[in-house]
Motif scaffolding. Structure first.
Motif, short mmCIF file in Angstrom:
data_model
loop_
_atom_site.label_atom_id
_atom_site.label_comp_id
_atom_site.label_asym_id
_atom_site.label_seq_id
_atom_site.Cartn_x
_atom_site.Cartn_y
_atom_site.Cartn_z
N ASP A 72 0.83 -1.22 0.00
CA ASP A 72 0.00 0.00 0.00
C ASP A 72 0.86 1.26 0.00
N GLU A 73 2.18 1.08 -0.04
CA GLU A 73 3.14 2.19 -0.02
C GLU A 73 2.96 3.08 1.21
N GLN A 74 2.70 2.43 2.35
CA GLN A 74 2.63 3.11 3.64
C GLN A 74 3.93 2.80 4.39
N PHE A 75 4.97 3.52 4.03
CA PHE A 75 6.30 3.25 4.54
C PHE A 75 6.54 3.93 5.89
N ILE A 76 7.57 3.46 6.58
CA ILE A 76 8.00 4.11 7.82
C ILE A 76 8.62 5.46 7.46
N LYS A 77 8.15 6.51 8.13
CA LYS A 77 8.73 7.84 7.94
C LYS A 77 9.53 8.22 9.18
N ILE A 78 10.16 9.37 9.16
CA ILE A 78 11.07 9.73 10.25
C ILE A 78 10.95 11.20 10.62
N LYS A 79 11.46 11.50 11.82
CA LYS A 79 11.75 12.87 12.25
C LYS A 79 13.25 12.94 12.48
N THR A 80 13.86 14.04 12.09
CA THR A 80 15.31 14.13 12.18
C THR A 80 15.77 15.48 12.73
N ILE A 81 17.04 15.49 13.14
CA ILE A 81 17.73 16.74 13.46
C ILE A 81 19.10 16.65 12.79
N THR A 82 19.75 17.78 12.63
CA THR A 82 21.09 17.81 12.05
C THR A 82 22.10 18.07 13.15
N VAL A 83 23.03 17.15 13.32
CA VAL A 83 24.06 17.26 14.36
C VAL A 83 25.41 17.34 13.67
N GLY B 103 26.32 18.83 11.05
CA GLY B 103 26.20 18.65 9.62
C GLY B 103 25.70 17.29 9.19
N VAL B 104 25.41 16.41 10.15
CA VAL B 104 24.94 15.06 9.82
C VAL B 104 23.48 14.92 10.23
N ARG B 105 22.67 14.39 9.36
CA ARG B 105 21.24 14.21 9.62
C ARG B 105 21.04 12.96 10.49
N ARG B 106 20.42 13.14 11.64
CA ARG B 106 20.21 12.05 12.58
C ARG B 106 18.72 11.81 12.82
N ILE B 107 18.35 10.55 12.91
CA ILE B 107 16.95 10.19 13.16
C ILE B 107 16.66 10.32 14.65
N THR B 108 15.57 10.99 14.99
CA THR B 108 15.15 11.10 16.38
C THR B 108 13.91 10.26 16.69
N GLU B 109 13.14 9.93 15.65
CA GLU B 109 11.89 9.21 15.89
C GLU B 109 11.39 8.59 14.59
N PHE B 110 10.80 7.40 14.70
CA PHE B 110 10.11 6.78 13.57
C PHE B 110 8.64 7.18 13.62
N VAL B 111 8.05 7.42 12.46
CA VAL B 111 6.64 7.79 12.36
C VAL B 111 5.94 6.74 11.49
N TYR B 112 4.93 6.09 12.06
CA TYR B 112 4.24 5.01 11.36
C TYR B 112 2.90 5.50 10.81
N PRO B 113 2.37 4.82 9.78
CA PRO B 113 1.12 5.27 9.18
C PRO B 113 -0.08 5.18 10.11
N THR B 114 -0.01 4.25 11.08
CA THR B 114 -1.10 4.10 12.05
C THR B 114 -0.54 4.14 13.46
N LEU B 115 -1.42 4.41 14.41
CA LEU B 115 -1.03 4.42 15.81
C LEU B 115 -0.93 2.99 16.32
N GLU B 116 -0.69 2.82 17.64
CA GLU B 116 -0.42 1.50 18.20
C GLU B 116 -1.55 0.50 17.97
N ASP B 117 -2.80 0.95 17.86
CA ASP B 117 -3.90 0.00 17.66
C ASP B 117 -3.92 -0.58 16.25
N GLY B 118 -3.09 -0.03 15.36
CA GLY B 118 -2.98 -0.57 14.02
C GLY B 118 -4.04 -0.12 13.05
#
Length: 561
Positions: free
Chosen positions: A405-416, A418-433
């Protein structure tokens, strides 16, 4: 007649002598109890390590135990006991102190120096002379020290852990292993010989004592062995408490967190704990101890990665935990972006517990290293000739359905730096699925370009992934989708499943990195270009053929005419 009577008297005398002599011999085997103390006696010290769950706290009576099962422990060799004979009251106390060393419940015995013993109970304090009677005496393989022919008197016995090399036999009975003892037994005074408690007008000349150590177990564990970057999870520090914890002066738990962890403010809870099998388990709601009343809490700074956490019992806290088998300190942390800067994907952590007992004897215990890991997926992109193929793009999903369904894991990032670092994964649905995640739409796409020059907008690998699910007791699977193919190549068309069960060490380091089987792209079919010279030739040929048909048709009409 007189001669006959004399013979009878002689026989009776001999018989009486034999009977009385036999009675005397019998009496020597079973001497008559006496209130007069013998001048000498023996002292045998037996050394056991016990499990706090099994101890019955039954006091000793000076007699040798024929059945030691009630001790619920094992003999320990290599424990040194220093034994001192207690003499007269010191000069300053000769008029106030009892001539006989006081004993019984409530009295404590503290060695001030090598020649002075302090005896106290409440406001009553006395001091007596000491003379050392043993030198470097350690328990044998049977866990015993035997001191023979001690002069009648009182003896102060102190466990010397600093000079000890404690070992306990393994189950095979042939090999020995070291055992860590953090808290010495309470020092005590014993009389040699001592009054028989079951026969109060008799004496025990072979006195046996059974001072037992408690192994103070300290264990730190994470609630999950593997997590994703950005996940919040809990740690627990379980501490087995000494049976005399109420008399302790210091109890401090210190945990220096890994820099990859961000502490969750106000997350600390302290629970009563019981051991079930080989695991410590929480008892109750965790509200028995009150912060700043029963314990103090020092937390890491709000913006600090890592930092130091400290829990310190106060006076009322010692009283409240009296009778507890153990306690558990639980707190939460979140895996932060600094994990991605590590050479290995392991978050290791230890905790330290410091004790000071009622005799100001200090001890320290450190937990074993506890670990949490994350996993990486390195996409190995190849062409038909097994050569690295750059410039493809991949995204990743939690399930096969989400991948399709092309509902991929997305991310939140910060730059440390000069390097892009992942701070959190964002999923298409919440914990209940089923509930749509409101943050998903605006989150960043997580795109990996294998074998490509590093670009700030892309990643070289999928990193910081959970490798194992405790809840489901399975290794985690993820599904890769090629969302952009290299020039002149076809897309894969179907998701590729990757399971961390097949992960392995990379370059000898436990990184949990996983390289998939090479993902091969094939070149597509060569299609003709529209508007090229080939199309023009077809048009010209068509015009010629149509013209020829018209001419032939006109000629046929003329002939018929």
């Amino acid at each position: 007649m007189m001669k006959k009577i004399s013979s009878i008297i002689t026989l009776l005398f001999i018989a009486c002598t034999m009977i009385l002599g036999g009675g005397a011999a019998f009496a020597e085997d079973d001497p008559k109890p006496t209130a007069i103390a013998p001048p000498n006696g023996d002292l045998t010290i037996h050394k056991y390590l016990y499990d706090a769950d099994g101890i019955d706290n039954k006091p000793g009576d000076g007699k040798e135990l024929k059945d030691t099962t009630r001790l619920d422990g094992k003999e320990i060799r290599g424990i040194q006991f220093d034994v001192y004979e207690v003499g007269n009251p010191t000069e300053a106390y000769k008029d106030a102190a009892p001539k006989v060393v006081p004993g019984g419940d409530g009295w404590t015995y503290t060695k001030i120096d090598e020649t002075t013993l302090e005896v106290s109970k409440g406001t009553d304090t006395y001091r007596y002379d000491l003379t050392k009677k043993s030198e470097d005496t350690k328990t044998s393989n049977d866990g015993e020290i035997v001191l023979k022919n001690l002069s009648r008197g009182y003896y102060f016995v102190e466990e010397n852990l600093a000079a000890s090399t404690p070992e306990m036999s393994k189950d095979d009975g042939k090999t020995w292993a070291g055992v860590q003892i953090t808290t010495p037994v309470k020092s005590f005074v014993v009389a040699v010989p001592m009054t028989d408690p079951e026969n109060l007008n008799n004496w025990i000349t072979d006195v046996h004592v059974y001072p037992k150590n408690q192994g103070t177990e300290v264990v730190k564990e994470p609630s999950k062995p593997s997590v994703n970057v950005g996940d919040e999870f809990s740690w627990s520090i379980a501490v087995e408490l000494p049976v005399d914890i109420k008399d302790y002066k210091k109890f401090v738990i210190t945990d220096i967190l890994d820099e990859s962890l961000t502490y969750t403010t106000d997350s600390v809870k302290i629970y009563r704990a019981e051991k079930v099998g080989d695991k410590w388990q929480k008892v109750g709601s965790g509200g028995e101890l009150v912060r700043d009343t029963d314990y103090t809490l020092t937390e890491p700074g709000l913006d600090e990665k890592g930092g130091t956490l400290e829990v310190k019992l106060l006076g009322s806290g010692f009283a409240k935990v009296d009778g507890w088998k153990g306690l558990i300190v639980e707190f939460n942390t979140t895996v932060n972006e600094k994990l991605e800067g590590k050479e290995v994907n392991i978050i290791g952590n230890k905790a330290t517990v410091e004790f000071t007992n009622s005799h100001d004897e200090e001890s320290e215990r450190e937990t074993d290293e506890s670990e949490v890991n994350t996993g990486d997926i390195i996409v190995d992109k190849k062409d038909e000739n097994d050569k690295n193929l750059p410039n493809s793009e991949f995204q990743i999903a939690r399930t096969d359905k989400e991948a399709k369904d092309e509902q991929f894991i997305k991310i939140k990032t910060i730059t440390v730096e000069g390097v892009r670092r992942i701070t959190e994964f964002v999923y298409p649905t919440l914990e209940d699925g089923t509930t749509v995640n409101p943050d998903y739409k605006d989150a960043e796409d997580w795109i990996v370009k294998p074998h490509s020059t590093k670009d700030a907008n892309y990643f070289a690998k999928f990193e910081g992934l959970q490798t194992f699910s405790v809840e489901d007791d399975v290794y985690m699977s993820y599904w890769l989708v090629e969302t952009k193919a290299p020039k002149d190549y076809n897309l894969l068309g179907d998701p590729v499943e990757v399971n961390f069960k097949d992960s392995e060490e990379v370059e000898g380091k436990k990184t949990y990195n996983l390289t998939t089987d090479p993902i091969v792209n094939h070149k597509g079919f060569t299609l003709p270009n529209t508007g090229g010279i080939g199309t023009m030739l077809l048009i010209i040929v068509g015009i010629i053929l149509v013209g020829m048909a018209i001419i032939l048709n006109m000629n046929n009409k003329k002939k018929k005419a």
